[in-house]
Design a protein around this motif. Structure first.
Motif, short mmCIF file in Angstrom:
data_model
loop_
_atom_site.label_atom_id
_atom_site.label_comp_id
_atom_site.label_asym_id
_atom_site.label_seq_id
_atom_site.Cartn_x
_atom_site.Cartn_y
_atom_site.Cartn_z
N ALA A 1 0.86 -1.27 0.28
CA ALA A 1 -0.34 0.12 -0.29
C ALA A 1 1.02 1.39 -0.62
CB ALA A 1 -1.18 0.24 1.45
N CYS A 2 0.86 1.99 -0.98
CA CYS A 2 1.58 3.66 -0.99
C CYS A 2 0.47 4.86 -0.78
CB CYS A 2 0.75 3.79 -2.13
SG CYS A 2 3.03 2.45 -3.10
N HIS A 3 1.08 5.59 0.07
CA HIS A 3 0.65 7.24 0.59
C HIS A 3 0.70 8.02 0.44
CE1 HIS A 3 -2.08 3.57 2.09
NE2 HIS A 3 -3.40 4.77 1.68
N ALA A 4 0.76 9.14 -0.02
CA ALA A 4 1.18 10.40 -0.09
C ALA A 4 0.67 11.34 0.81
CB ALA A 4 1.40 11.08 -1.31
N LEU A 5 1.73 12.05 1.09
CA LEU A 5 1.88 13.35 2.67
C LEU A 5 1.33 14.19 1.39
CD1 LEU A 5 1.65 15.59 4.33
CD2 LEU A 5 3.75 15.06 4.72
N LEU A 6 0.54 14.91 1.09
CA LEU A 6 0.91 16.47 0.02
C LEU A 6 0.60 17.13 0.53
CD1 LEU A 6 -1.63 14.99 -3.11
CD2 LEU A 6 0.80 14.47 -2.94
N TYR A 7 1.71 18.81 0.23
CA TYR A 7 1.51 20.16 1.43
C TYR A 7 2.37 20.81 0.44
CZ TYR A 7 6.68 19.52 1.56
OH TYR A 7 7.83 19.37 1.12
N ALA A 8 1.47 22.33 1.23
CA ALA A 8 2.11 23.36 0.44
C ALA A 8 2.26 24.25 1.53
CB ALA A 8 1.37 23.89 -0.26
N PRO A 9 3.30 25.09 1.35
CA PRO A 9 4.34 26.64 2.42
C PRO A 9 2.28 27.20 1.96
CG PRO A 9 5.56 25.87 0.34
CD PRO A 9 4.36 25.22 -0.02
N CYS A 10 2.40 27.64 3.46
CA CYS A 10 0.97 28.90 3.12
C CYS A 10 1.32 29.44 4.37
CB CYS A 10 0.13 27.17 3.78
SG CYS A 10 -1.23 28.41 4.38
N GLY B 1 -6.19 34.98 12.19
CA GLY B 1 -5.54 36.17 11.73
C GLY B 1 -4.01 36.61 13.06
N LYS B 2 -3.74 35.35 13.51
CA LYS B 2 -2.56 35.98 14.68
C LYS B 2 -1.54 34.58 14.04
CE LYS B 2 -5.71 37.75 18.01
NZ LYS B 2 -6.09 37.58 19.29
N ILE B 3 -1.79 33.71 14.81
CA ILE B 3 -0.91 32.44 14.33
C ILE B 3 -0.52 31.76 13.24
CG2 ILE B 3 -0.56 30.41 15.30
CD1 ILE B 3 -2.91 30.74 17.09
N PRO B 4 0.63 32.67 12.45
CA PRO B 4 1.35 32.02 11.31
C PRO B 4 1.57 30.91 11.39
CG PRO B 4 2.94 32.71 12.81
CD PRO B 4 2.22 33.05 13.78
N LEU B 5 0.91 30.42 9.94
CA LEU B 5 0.85 28.88 9.24
C LEU B 5 2.26 28.68 8.87
CD1 LEU B 5 -3.10 29.08 8.41
CD2 LEU B 5 -1.93 28.16 10.20
N ARG B 6 2.41 27.09 8.82
CA ARG B 6 3.71 26.95 8.40
C ARG B 6 3.03 26.14 6.17
NH1 ARG B 6 7.97 24.15 11.57
NH2 ARG B 6 9.46 24.24 9.23
N PHE B 7 2.13 25.23 6.26
CA PHE B 7 2.33 24.61 5.59
C PHE B 7 0.54 24.69 5.44
CE2 PHE B 7 6.80 23.04 6.49
CZ PHE B 7 6.94 23.65 5.12
N ALA B 8 -0.14 23.61 4.32
CA ALA B 8 -1.71 22.80 4.05
C ALA B 8 -1.17 22.02 3.66
CB ALA B 8 -2.08 23.93 2.65
#
Length: 136
Positions: free
Chosen positions: A23-32, A38-45
Motif C-alpha cells: 500500500a502506498c500513501h502520500a502526504l501532499l503539502y504546500a507552504p502556506c 489572523g494571529k498564529i502563523p501557518l507554515r503548511f497546508a
C-alpha cells in the motif's frame, strides 16, 4: 495486530505478492503564508481525507498486480481518489520516505511518500476532489 516494523525500500521490494500486499500513501503539502485566527502563523497546508472508518488519512491505497511500480500504483490511486484536479500530479521515486511492514492481521507493506506542491495546486486538487471516481 502486530507492531509495524521499519524496513528499507530494497528489503520491502523482496516481499512479493500474493503473500504480501503493498500500500502506498502520500502526504501532499504546500507552504502556506496565512495566519490562524489572523494571529498564529501557518507554515503548511496539508491534504488529508476522511477514511471509510471515520479517521483522517492520506490519499493512496493498495498497489495492484498490474501496476509496474509502487509509484505507478500510487499515482493511479491518487487519480481515483482525488479526481480531475490531480491529473497533473506525479509522485516519483525521489518522493519516497519510508516503508513499514505489518504481518497481522494480514501481510502488508506500507510505503510513504511526500510531495510539495504550490498552494494553488493543492487548492485545485482539494476543490475538484468531490468529482473523483472514488470520492467518499
Amino acid at each position: 495486530m502486530s507492531e509495524p516494523r521499519a524496513l528499507s525500500r530494497e528489503e520491502a521490494s523482496r516481499l512479493r505478492p500474493p503473500q504480501w500486499k503493498h500500500a502506498c500513501h502520500a502526504l501532499l503539502y504546500a507552504p502556506c503564508p496565512g495566519r490562524l485566527f489572523g494571529k498564529i502563523p501557518l507554515r503548511f497546508a496539508v491534504l488529508m481525507q476522511m477514511r471509510f472508518d471515520g479517521r483522517l488519512g492520506f490519499p493512496g491505497g493498495f498497489v495492484d498486480l498490474q501496476d509496474v511500480s509502487l509509484e505507478e500504483g500510487l499515482n493511479r490511486e491518487l487519480r481515483e481518489e482525488l479526481g480531475p484536479g490531480a491529473a497533473f500530479l506525479r509522485v516519483a521515486e525521489c518522493d519516497y520516505v519510508s516503508s513499514h511492514v505489518s504481518e497481522k492481521p494480514q501481510q502488508v507493506v506500507a510505503h510513504f511518500y511526500t510531495k510539495q506542491l504550490s498552494l494553488e495546486d493543492l487548492r485545485t486538487i482539494e476543490d475538484q476532489a468531490t468529482r473523483a471516481k472514488e470520492h467518499g
